[in-house]
Design an enzyme around this catalytic site. Structure first.
Site, short mmCIF file in Angstrom:
data_model
loop_
_atom_site.label_atom_id
_atom_site.label_comp_id
_atom_site.label_asym_id
_atom_site.label_seq_id
_atom_site.Cartn_x
_atom_site.Cartn_y
_atom_site.Cartn_z
CG HIS A 273 -2.13 -0.96 0.81
ND1 HIS A 273 -2.27 -2.19 1.38
CD2 HIS A 273 -3.12 -0.84 -0.10
CE1 HIS A 273 -3.31 -2.79 0.85
NE2 HIS A 273 -3.86 -2.00 -0.05
NE ARG B 282 -11.28 -0.87 -0.74
CZ ARG B 282 -10.05 -1.27 -1.04
NH1 ARG B 282 -9.87 -2.31 -1.84
NH2 ARG B 282 -9.01 -0.64 -0.58
CD GLU C 146 -10.16 -7.39 -1.72
OE1 GLU C 146 -9.15 -6.87 -2.19
OE2 GLU C 146 -10.87 -6.82 -0.86
CG ASN D 145 -3.35 -5.04 -5.82
OD1 ASN D 145 -2.88 -5.28 -6.92
ND2 ASN D 145 -3.82 -3.87 -5.48
CG ASP D 146 -5.87 -8.04 -0.75
OD1 ASP D 146 -4.82 -8.29 -0.13
OD2 ASP D 146 -6.53 -6.99 -0.57
NE ARG E 124 -1.49 -5.67 -1.25
CZ ARG E 124 -2.67 -5.11 -1.52
NH1 ARG E 124 -3.79 -5.74 -1.16
NH2 ARG E 124 -2.74 -3.97 -2.13
CB CYS F 97 -10.33 -2.18 -9.19
SG CYS F 97 -10.67 -3.13 -7.71
C1 PEP Z 1 -6.77 -5.35 -4.44
O1 PEP Z 1 -6.60 -6.08 -3.46
O2 PEP Z 1 -6.45 -5.67 -5.61
C2 PEP Z 1 -7.33 -4.01 -4.27
C3 PEP Z 1 -7.65 -3.28 -5.32
O3 PEP Z 1 -7.48 -3.53 -3.01
P1 PEP Z 1 -6.25 -3.02 -2.10
O4 PEP Z 1 -5.05 -2.92 -2.99
O5 PEP Z 1 -6.65 -1.72 -1.53
O6 PEP Z 1 -6.15 -4.09 -1.08
MG MG Z 2 -7.55 -5.58 -1.60
#
Ligand code: PEP
Ligand code: MG
Length: 578
Positions: free
Chosen positions: A193, A336, A434, A457-458, A468, A505
């Site tokens: 993040h 979200r 996710e 990502n998750d 990650r 996303c």
């Molecule tokens: C993801 O997990 O791909 C996502 C878009 O949410 P975040 O990166 O905020 O966990």
């Molecule tokens: Mg996520």
């Protein structure tokens, strides 16, 4: 000594400037006994250190308030309160009276306090640990006469490159952007993040620069290249000139990209793809709105919370959501609900969790703290009056979470109706896919949701069991693993069969190769970083869906991520060079 350090590109941009090392850790304290005759002087030294710490905190507080606002500045009130606690001074003084040096006495008491609060059953009190740690570091640094490593105190206008082991999203939010021009961390990956936030803030960044702290002294000039993922230490005049030339060139390229950003994302065979933007902080709304995007596919609201000690109230949230909805003037804006937890924590965090990414985060926390959740839902329903707002839930694993949320939305509607404030009750509700659970069993969700958005990502993190944010695992973190590609194809197919929109996303949607693969898997909606809109449109406009489909089918049949990636890369290049 190495003159170029290589890490992971996290946020593009080139910066030439001095290095500021941030070592925000509790220093080692030697055991030191003092003579009876020195006790009074030692107690006076302790009080003087407290007073200097207070002065510094007041100074930082005033500056933060002027630059970021009163909520952000309130963090420092908690630390000032700790210093004013009579019990703290009394406990440390008692140990000094037993002939301990002031720094060791203070160290022992703070260690005890941090342990005590860390084990507390009340999350509010557990959150105090972060502030206690900050006070621990600040006072000891003064007592031990250590260099000032304060993360919020760097000379203004100096184009400074901040180098540190790791940066939490909350520390990143607190950085004085008038001073820090770029960040480099030893830990982290492109989907951590801190990297996502650096991109939102437009701060060039390199992460995963292992050994950076030991290779640097602080104060030396360096060139950080966020697109290449490098930090060049003590560059020559020629290298500096070359970097400046490239900065100017990038600015020139930006004009070309701006034009592309406003073109229609239509494939060579005539299919219009939807390209939305990810907005992480409300200040990004205007940039996002002029990026050429078809709306917002993901607004990460937790950045209204990280870096603060209190939750934003309904009005503050309403204003933030309204700003984004209005900036996009009628285009869809998917907001979200709070995805707090994991590495996105308010100041103090929830320090007792052994596995925060598997812990009490996101929708789990919101449903358990329903009053807090309803404040956010009410703010969203009110902001929905100003445009096309849609609500999205993070980290869903079961349809029960959607149903419970609908129940709370019903309550929020009644509360708003009783207050007679304008709001919309019919706001679409979607979920992030996710977790492998949500992906494999996406059919169990279709009756209760209005849309899906794949959080790659998750999804990659949980499917491949790869943290990650862990720099040591960065090469293993890949969306091209057949397991991930298959899951995404499956979600898309379930959505299509049930008339439910599916978007992607996660960060992969901003990468050209992944755009090719996703379109090939059948996806027609992407949500990307505002700065990536132009590049994503370039790929969409250059390819035929039929070719992407064949490439994706071939990638699905490979056995490793590397095979899939090589195959996709070859076919994308051939398609774009046609
Ligand atoms: C993801 O997990 O791909 C996502 C878009 O949410 P975040 O990166 O905020 O966990
Ligand atoms: Mg996520």
């Amino acid at each position: 000594m190495l003159s170029v350090l290589r890490g992971i590109p996290a946020s593009p941009g080139i910066v030439v400037g001095p290095v500021h090392l941030l070592r925000w850790e509790v220093p080692e304290v030697r055991h030191r006994l003092i003579h009876d005759s020195a006790i009074d002087a030692e107690i006076a030294r302790l009080h003087a250190a407290f007073e200097r710490t207070r002065e510094r905190l007041r100074h930082i507080r005033a500056r933060t308030e002027a630059q970021a606002g009163p909520e952000e500045a309130a963090i420092f009130d908690v630390q000032l309160g700790i210093l004013d606690d009579h019990e703290l001074a009394a406990n440390v003084t008692a140990l000094i009276r037993q002939n301990l040096g002031a720094e060791k006495a203070f160290d022992i008491v703070l260690l005890e306090w941090r342990q005590h609060f860390g084990r507390h059953t009340s999350p509010m009190l557990r959150e105090k640990v972060g502030d206690l740690t900050d006070v621990h570091i600040r006072v000891l640094s003064i007592l031990l006469d250590l260099p000032d490593h304060d993360p919020v105190d760097v000379p203004r206008g100096s184009n400074t490159i901040l180098v540190t082991h790791d940066l939490t999203p909350s520390l990143t939010m607190q950085l004085d952007r008038a001073c820090i021009a770029a960040i480099a961390t030893e830990a982290g990956t492109a989907t951590a993040h801190v990297a996502i936030l650096a991109r939102s803030l437009g701060l060039p960044a390199v992460v995963g620069l292992r050994q950076a702290l030991s290779a640097l002294h602080g104060g030396e000039v360096a060139i950080l290249d966020g697109a290449e993922g490098t930090l060049l230490i003590a560059p020559t005049e020629d290298e500096i000139d070359e970097a400046r030339r490239r900065v100017a060139e990038e600015a020139g390229r930006a004009d070309v990209l701006r034009e592309l950003a406003h073109s229609e994302p239509v494939t060579q065979d005539g299919t219009r793809v939807i390209v939305r933007a990810n907005v992480d902080i409300p200040e990004e709304a205007e940039l996002g709105a002029t990026s050429g995007a078809d709306g917002v596919g993901l607004m990460r609201t937790e950045f209204l919370v990280v870096g603060r000690t209190t939750m934003p109230d309904e009005d503050e949230q309403y204003r933030a959501y309204k700003r984004v909805v209005q900036a996009f003037g009628g285009r869809p804006v998917i907001i979200r609900t709070f995805d707090v937890g994991g590495d996105k924590l308010p100041v103090g965090g929830f320090p007792t969790e052994a596995n925060p990414f598997l812990g009490w985060r996101a929708i789990r926390m919101c449903l358990d703290e329903s009053d807090l959740f309803k404040v956010q839902l009410r703010a969203m329903l009110r902001a929905a009056v100003h445009g096309d707002l849609r609500i999205m839930l993070p980290l869903v694993v079961t349809v029960d979470e959607v149903r419970e949320t609908r129940q709370l939305i019903g309550e929020a509607v009644e509360e708003l109706a009783a207050r007679r404030v304008p709001f919309r009750a019919d706001v679409p509700l979607g979920v992030m896919v996710e977790t492998p659970a949500a992906a494999v069993a996406s059919d169990t969700l279709v009756r209760d949701v209005d849309f899906f958005s794949i959080g790659s990502n998750d999804l990659v993190q949980y499917t491949l069991a790869v943290d990650r944010g862990n720099a040591n695992l960065a090469p293993r973190f890949t969306p091209f693993h057949p397991a991930v590609l298959r899951l995404m194809g499956q979600v898309q197919a379930t959505g299509a069969a049930n008339g439910i929109d599916v978007c992607v996303c996660g960060e992969m949607a901003s990468q050209p190769l992944a755009v090719f693969a996703l379109l090939g898997l059948g996806l027609r909606q992407l949500s990307v970083a505002p700065r990536a809109v132009a590049d994503v449109k370039r790929v969409i406009r250059g390819i035929r869906l039929e070719v992407a489909h064949e490439a994706a089918q071939a990638a699905l049949a490979t056995h490793t991520a590397r095979e899939a990636e090589t195959l996709l890369r070859r076919r994308l290049r051939a398609e774009l060079d046609r």
